[in-house]
Motif scaffolding. Structure first.
Motif, PDB file in Angstrom:
ATOM      1  N   UNK A 109       0.857  -1.187   0.000  1.00  0.00           N
ATOM      2  CA  UNK A 109       0.000   0.000   0.000  1.00  0.00           C
ATOM      3  C   UNK A 109       0.896   1.240   0.000  1.00  0.00           C
ATOM      4  N   UNK A 110       0.634   2.147  -0.915  1.00  0.00           N
ATOM      5  CA  UNK A 110       1.443   3.370  -0.967  1.00  0.00           C
ATOM      6  C   UNK A 110       2.643   3.268  -1.892  1.00  0.00           C
ATOM      7  N   UNK A 148       3.725 -11.826  10.547  1.00  0.00           N
ATOM      8  CA  UNK A 148       3.005 -11.113  11.618  1.00  0.00           C
ATOM      9  C   UNK A 148       1.852 -10.266  11.072  1.00  0.00           C
ATOM     10  N   UNK A 149       2.134  -9.484  10.026  1.00  0.00           N
ATOM     11  CA  UNK A 149       1.086  -8.598   9.476  1.00  0.00           C
ATOM     12  C   UNK A 149      -0.033  -9.410   8.836  1.00  0.00           C
ATOM     13  N   UNK A 150       0.350 -10.508   8.144  1.00  0.00           N
ATOM     14  CA  UNK A 150      -0.668 -11.380   7.531  1.00  0.00           C
ATOM     15  C   UNK A 150      -1.543 -12.008   8.621  1.00  0.00           C
ATOM     16  N   UNK A 151      -0.914 -12.494   9.694  1.00  0.00           N
ATOM     17  CA  UNK A 151      -1.670 -13.124  10.790  1.00  0.00           C
ATOM     18  C   UNK A 151      -2.659 -12.149  11.409  1.00  0.00           C
ATOM     19  N   UNK A 152      -2.226 -10.889  11.580  1.00  0.00           N
ATOM     20  CA  UNK A 152      -3.117  -9.873  12.167  1.00  0.00           C
ATOM     21  C   UNK A 152      -4.274  -9.530  11.235  1.00  0.00           C
ATOM     22  N   UNK A 272       0.061  -7.368  -3.616  1.00  0.00           N
ATOM     23  CA  UNK A 272      -0.058  -7.025  -2.189  1.00  0.00           C
ATOM     24  C   UNK A 272      -0.993  -5.845  -1.938  1.00  0.00           C
ATOM     25  N   UNK A 273      -2.037  -5.762  -2.740  1.00  0.00           N
ATOM     26  CA  UNK A 273      -3.127  -4.816  -2.490  1.00  0.00           C
ATOM     27  C   UNK A 273      -4.445  -5.532  -2.779  1.00  0.00           C
ATOM     28  N   UNK A 328     -13.881 -21.568   7.382  1.00  0.00           N
ATOM     29  CA  UNK A 328     -14.592 -20.299   7.529  1.00  0.00           C
ATOM     30  C   UNK A 328     -13.686 -19.082   7.525  1.00  0.00           C
ATOM     31  N   UNK A 329     -12.387 -19.292   7.296  1.00  0.00           N
ATOM     32  CA  UNK A 329     -11.439 -18.175   7.330  1.00  0.00           C
ATOM     33  C   UNK A 329     -11.270 -17.547   5.956  1.00  0.00           C
ATOM     34  N   UNK A 330     -11.114 -16.235   5.948  1.00  0.00           N
ATOM     35  CA  UNK A 330     -10.697 -15.537   4.741  1.00  0.00           C
ATOM     36  C   UNK A 330      -9.212 -15.257   4.923  1.00  0.00           C
ATOM     37  N   UNK A 331      -8.375 -15.858   4.059  1.00  0.00           N
ATOM     38  CA  UNK A 331      -6.924 -15.798   4.256  1.00  0.00           C
ATOM     39  C   UNK A 331      -6.274 -14.561   3.616  1.00  0.00           C
ATOM     40  N   UNK A 332      -6.968 -13.887   2.702  1.00  0.00           N
ATOM     41  CA  UNK A 332      -6.356 -12.780   1.954  1.00  0.00           C
ATOM     42  C   UNK A 332      -5.066 -13.249   1.289  1.00  0.00           C
ATOM     43  N   UNK A 333      -5.074 -14.502   0.844  1.00  0.00           N
ATOM     44  CA  UNK A 333      -3.892 -15.101   0.219  1.00  0.00           C
ATOM     45  C   UNK A 333      -4.406 -16.100  -0.812  1.00  0.00           C
TER      46      UNK A 333
END
Length: 408
Positions: A109-110, A148-152, A272-273, A328-333
């Motif tokens: 992002x950015x 860490x950021x992915x997990x959060x 990565x967006x 039930x998880x959305x992994x964003x991956x």
């Protein structure tokens, strides 16, 4: 903390079942800076499998952002001579490639995406001949470790350490890392291959998708193409599993034969967006109209990366009843989210979906209708109301999916 014995089993699965390292073979590991201890395990397991040499290439998203800010487009687009020589060396030696993904879904992002895209477009024609030379001959495997950021992102509101632990649990569950992962994958592959055998026996010429969200879409098949899943065999005769996890039966459709509209059912992470709540309308095989509530400009950039980026390279069938979907998880991956729902991919098609591709040239496979592009971007369209019908060579219409699950 996740038990080291379990992580060791996972590392062994990636090396032995994923890329299936051969005695004396070189291995390349691509990883972010998130799980160095696990990378160490993977490297050791590769040596235990009799690898000659293991090289780790570290990647770090904040550096990509800094490069995009300070480098000129010309510099971003350069391919130094030593990089070409290295690519040529890889064509001669065919190392096994392991990709351990852990990146932050919002990590770029950015960043100046326009500059990064132009740089990629400039590098691609120089690197493409080397990629083409390795096509179908190299073992590769994409697997995941928590960042860490992915997990959060997946578990918002949790402490970072707890979120990482939860993401480890989810990754290992979806990757079938249980008491005997190798046996679990053997059984899973047998089931996937049996489904492919049935699909291939139908001699499908078109697939028609409908869902109550408005998806109404027909896509043409290449007569010589076949459904593949799970374990594959390289041109050099080595069996490997390119994706851990994997729940899909997939095929590359015929370039130029797709009509109608599809609606996304999960977000797409591109460069990565996040692109979300989008639709794509196809005419004569090409994505001619796109809309998105989030990331519409990025989606337009994606389909204009090169001439093939707006055409389809893959149709994949994934039931709602699968471990990733049922988590039930959305992994964003994409590695995980694509294995939770039926999906399509824009861009490059897979030549190894062509029957007897070992004895055909890359050009012959592409002439049959396999799409060519620098991109291959999966996006999810499966949902509980999805029905898919196969229009077969003999004129029969056979139900393939009903209400999001296999109809057979």
């Amino acid at each position: 903390m996740m038990k080291k014995t379990v992580l060791r089993e996972y590392a062994r699965l990636i090396v032995r079942c994923g890329v299936n390292v051969q005695k004396g073979q070189d291995v390349l590991v691509y990883a972010d800076l998130d799980q160095p201890e696990f990378v160490q395990m993977v490297v050791e397991e590769a040596y235990k499998a009799k690898a000659r040499q293991v090289t780790v290439e570290w990647e770090y998203q904040p550096l990509t952002k800094i490069h995009s800010r300070y480098q000129t487009v010309k510099t971003l687009g350069e391919v130094p001579k030593w990089v070409e020589e290295r690519q040529a060396y890889f064509c001669d030696t065919m190392p096994a490639r392991i990709h351990l993904v852990s990146e932050d879904p919002d990590g770029l992002k950015g960043a100046n995406m326009e500059k990064l895209a132009k740089g990629r477009q400039m590098r691609y024609p120089i690197l493409k001949p080397y990629v083409d030379r390795r096509e179908g001959s190299q073992q590769w495997c994409i697997a995941a470790v928590p960042g860490a950021a992915w997990a959060k992102k997946v578990f918002p509101g949790m402490r970072t350490s707890t979120a990482i632990e939860k993401l480890w649990e989810a990754i290992l569950f979806c990757s079938r890392v249980d008491e005997d992962p190798m046996a679990a994958w053997e059984k899973h592959n047998a089931d996937l291959h049996a489904r492919c055998d049935y699909l291939n026996s139908l001699h499908i010429r078109k697939l028609h998708y409908t869902a109550d969200n408005g998806t109404d879409f027909t896509v043409g098949m290449i007569p010589q193409a076949r459904f593949c899943a799970g374990a594959e065999k390289s041109k050099l005769g080595v069996v490997y599993n390119p994706n851990i996890p994997s729940e899909e039966c997939f095929i590359s459709p015929k370039r130029g034969e797709a009509e109608g509209i599809v609606y996304s059912t999960k977000p797409l992470c591109y460069e990565c967006q996040v692109i979300d709540h989008f639709s794509i309308r196809f005419h004569e095989g090409k994505a001619v109209e796109v809309h998105a509530e989030q990331g519409e400009e990025l989606l337009k950039t994606m389909i204009s990366m090169d001439e093939g980026a707006a055409y389809l390279g893959e149709c994949a069938l994934v039931p709602q009843k699968s471990p990733i979907s049922e988590s039930g998880l959305l992994f964003y991956n994409t590695l995980f989210d694509e294995n939770a729902a039926c999906h399509l991919a824009l861009g490059m098609g897979f030549v190894d979906t062509i029957e007897d591709y070992h004895n055909k040239t890359l050009e012959e496979c592409r002439e049959l209708g396999i799409n060519d592009s620098m991109n291959h971007e999966d996006f999810m369209i499966g949902c509980d109301s999805m029905n898919i019908d196969a229009l077969c060579e003999d004129g029969k219409v056979v139900p393939i999916f009903r209400n999001g699950n296999w109809a057979f």
